[in-house]
Design a protein around this motif. Structure first.
Motif, short mmCIF file in Angstrom:
data_model
loop_
_atom_site.label_atom_id
_atom_site.label_comp_id
_atom_site.label_asym_id
_atom_site.label_seq_id
_atom_site.Cartn_x
_atom_site.Cartn_y
_atom_site.Cartn_z
N LEU A 64 -4.06 6.63 -2.23
CA LEU A 64 -3.86 5.19 -2.37
C LEU A 64 -2.60 4.73 -1.65
O LEU A 64 -2.57 3.66 -1.03
CB LEU A 64 -3.79 4.83 -3.86
CG LEU A 64 -3.91 3.36 -4.24
CD1 LEU A 64 -4.99 2.65 -3.45
CD2 LEU A 64 -4.18 3.24 -5.74
N ARG A 65 -1.55 5.55 -1.68
CA ARG A 65 -0.32 5.22 -0.95
C ARG A 65 -0.58 5.18 0.55
O ARG A 65 -0.08 4.29 1.26
CB ARG A 65 0.78 6.24 -1.27
CG ARG A 65 1.35 6.15 -2.67
CD ARG A 65 2.38 7.24 -2.91
NE ARG A 65 3.59 7.03 -2.13
CZ ARG A 65 4.35 8.00 -1.65
NH1 ARG A 65 4.01 9.27 -1.81
NH2 ARG A 65 5.44 7.71 -0.97
N THR A 84 2.06 10.57 9.11
CA THR A 84 2.33 11.85 8.46
C THR A 84 2.82 11.64 7.03
O THR A 84 3.18 10.52 6.65
CB THR A 84 3.39 12.65 9.24
OG1 THR A 84 4.64 11.94 9.16
CG2 THR A 84 2.98 12.84 10.69
N TYR A 85 2.87 12.71 6.26
CA TYR A 85 3.43 12.63 4.91
C TYR A 85 4.88 12.17 4.95
O TYR A 85 5.31 11.37 4.11
CB TYR A 85 3.35 13.99 4.22
CG TYR A 85 1.97 14.44 3.84
CD1 TYR A 85 1.31 13.89 2.74
CD2 TYR A 85 1.31 15.43 4.56
CE1 TYR A 85 0.03 14.31 2.38
CE2 TYR A 85 0.03 15.86 4.21
CZ TYR A 85 -0.60 15.30 3.11
OH TYR A 85 -1.86 15.72 2.76
N ILE A 91 7.93 4.89 4.83
CA ILE A 91 7.33 3.55 4.80
C ILE A 91 7.19 3.05 3.37
O ILE A 91 7.58 1.93 3.04
CB ILE A 91 5.96 3.55 5.52
CG1 ILE A 91 6.16 3.88 7.00
CG2 ILE A 91 5.24 2.21 5.35
CD1 ILE A 91 4.88 4.29 7.71
N GLN A 92 6.59 3.88 2.49
CA GLN A 92 6.46 3.52 1.08
C GLN A 92 7.54 4.30 0.35
O GLN A 92 7.31 5.36 -0.22
CB GLN A 92 5.06 3.88 0.55
CG GLN A 92 4.68 3.17 -0.77
CD GLN A 92 5.34 3.79 -1.99
OE1 GLN A 92 5.11 4.95 -2.30
NE2 GLN A 92 6.17 3.01 -2.68
N ASN A 93 8.76 3.76 0.40
CA ASN A 93 9.93 4.52 -0.04
C ASN A 93 10.46 4.13 -1.42
O ASN A 93 11.47 4.66 -1.87
CB ASN A 93 11.06 4.40 1.00
CG ASN A 93 11.37 2.95 1.31
OD1 ASN A 93 11.70 2.17 0.43
ND2 ASN A 93 11.26 2.59 2.59
N LEU A 112 3.95 -5.96 3.22
CA LEU A 112 3.15 -5.79 2.01
C LEU A 112 3.53 -4.52 1.24
O LEU A 112 3.58 -4.52 0.01
CB LEU A 112 1.66 -5.74 2.37
CG LEU A 112 1.03 -7.02 2.92
CD1 LEU A 112 -0.43 -6.78 3.29
CD2 LEU A 112 1.13 -8.15 1.91
N ILE A 113 3.79 -3.44 1.95
CA ILE A 113 4.05 -2.17 1.29
C ILE A 113 5.33 -2.20 0.47
O ILE A 113 5.47 -1.45 -0.51
CB ILE A 113 4.11 -1.01 2.32
CG1 ILE A 113 3.97 0.36 1.61
CG2 ILE A 113 5.37 -1.08 3.15
CD1 ILE A 113 2.68 0.58 0.89
N ASP A 114 6.27 -3.07 0.82
CA ASP A 114 7.54 -3.13 0.09
C ASP A 114 7.40 -3.78 -1.28
O ASP A 114 8.35 -3.82 -2.05
CB ASP A 114 8.60 -3.87 0.91
CG ASP A 114 9.10 -3.02 2.07
OD1 ASP A 114 8.97 -1.78 1.99
OD2 ASP A 114 9.59 -3.58 3.07
#
Length: 301
Positions: A64-65, A84-85, A91-93, A112-114
């Motif tokens: 999902l991430r 990559t992981y 990015i999703q930190n 959006l991811i933030d």
């Protein structure tokens, strides 16, 4: 008589461990850590409106991430291959169990991811003082816990180092079911409008509709782009992530100690080839006895 007692010792020991696991669960899991508290204070200070992505380990959290990260990137640029992981963690930190970068967090972001904060932790009542929306991903407990044993025990070469019950996949699944059940029940105390519970099985069987529902919940003011949604699903698919891991030498996912592949099978019902009938019946009976769990409509195949 002595032989009978010795034969039953592992079963009796497992029962005792399950009992202890049950009575000590709240004490071990439901208090904020210092890192969580500091991160939540930052959320309040900057009045951020986050969605907490949560799920028991090996339930599809990383999948999902990946999807949310790819979809977010696609709003600004084209993406030719799966990130990559390592890039995912950059990015999703916003990970609740790890200190937020205060300087970076203080800058307002339209990405959006933030808006997504991620955790493996069960629900803690203090969360609701800082976060109002929760995206819960779950998977049937048999596949979840069998996968957990492979990842945390077998793939980390822990079999020789540890003893019963952890080196026995069937005993491990029975023992860890307490954690899984309590985890799921912890999020049930939220109001229905606060949480969207999505099953791993639903995401596999109906990806477009399921991921579209996730975007609508997470970003109510965002107009979903169907082409970008489908591209994000393609980039985040099990095969795409597994191929990326092999090409980029990141098969271990986010854990360098892992000797096997993080992306293992990605199918529904793989537990049938790993667990005994006794274990399968034991877990299914436990599920049936809990009305909160049965309301999730658990799918085993």
């Amino acid at each position: 008589m002595k032989k009978i007692i010795q034969k039953n010792l592992p079963k009796l020991y497992l029962k005792l461990l399950i009992y202890n696991q049950t009575i000590n669960w709240k004490k071990r899991n439901l208090k904020l850590t210092e890192i969580e508290f500091n991160n939540l204070k930052l959320i309040r200070k900057f009045s951020r409106q986050h969605v907490l992505l949560c799920g028991y380990p090996k339930s599809g959290n990383t999948w999902l991430r990946f999807f949310l990260a790819h979809y977010s990137i696609l709003q600004q640029e084209t993406v030719a291959s799966t990130i990559t992981y390592s890039e995912l963690n950059e990015i999703q930190n916003l990970i609740l169990e790890r200190p937020f970068n205060r300087k970076k967090y203080s800058r307002k972001s339209n990405s959006l991811i933030d808006k997504i904060v991620w955790t493996h932790a069960p629900f803690k009542s203090d969360y609701s003082k800082f976060i109002s929306k929760y995206l819960l991903i779950y998977r049937n407990p048999l596949d979840t816990l069998a996968s957990s044993w492979n990842y945390h025990v077998k793939n980390r070469n822990n079999l020789k180092r540890i003893g019963y019950p952890k080196n026995d996949i069937n005993a491990y699944v029975k023992l860890r079911y307490v954690d899984w059940e309590k985890y799921m029940v912890s999020y049930s105390q939220l109001d229905e409008h606060q949480v969207l519970a999505v099953s791993y099985e639903e995401l596999l069987k109906e990806p477009v509709g399921s991921f579209k529902k996730i975007l609508s919940f997470s970003y109510p003011n965002h107009n979903c782009d169907l082409d970008k949604l489908k591209k994000a699903i393609e980039l985040s698919s099990f095969n795409s992530v597994k191929t990326m891991g092999r090409i980029k030498d990141q098969q271990h996912g986010m854990a360098a100690a892992n000797k096997g592949e993080f992306a293992r099978k990605g199918i529904i019902g793989s537990y049938k080839n790993e667990l005994t009938e006794d274990t399968i019946d034991y877990i299914k009976n436990k599920v049936e006895k809990n009305s909160i769990i049965t309301s999730l409509n658990i799918k085993y195949e």
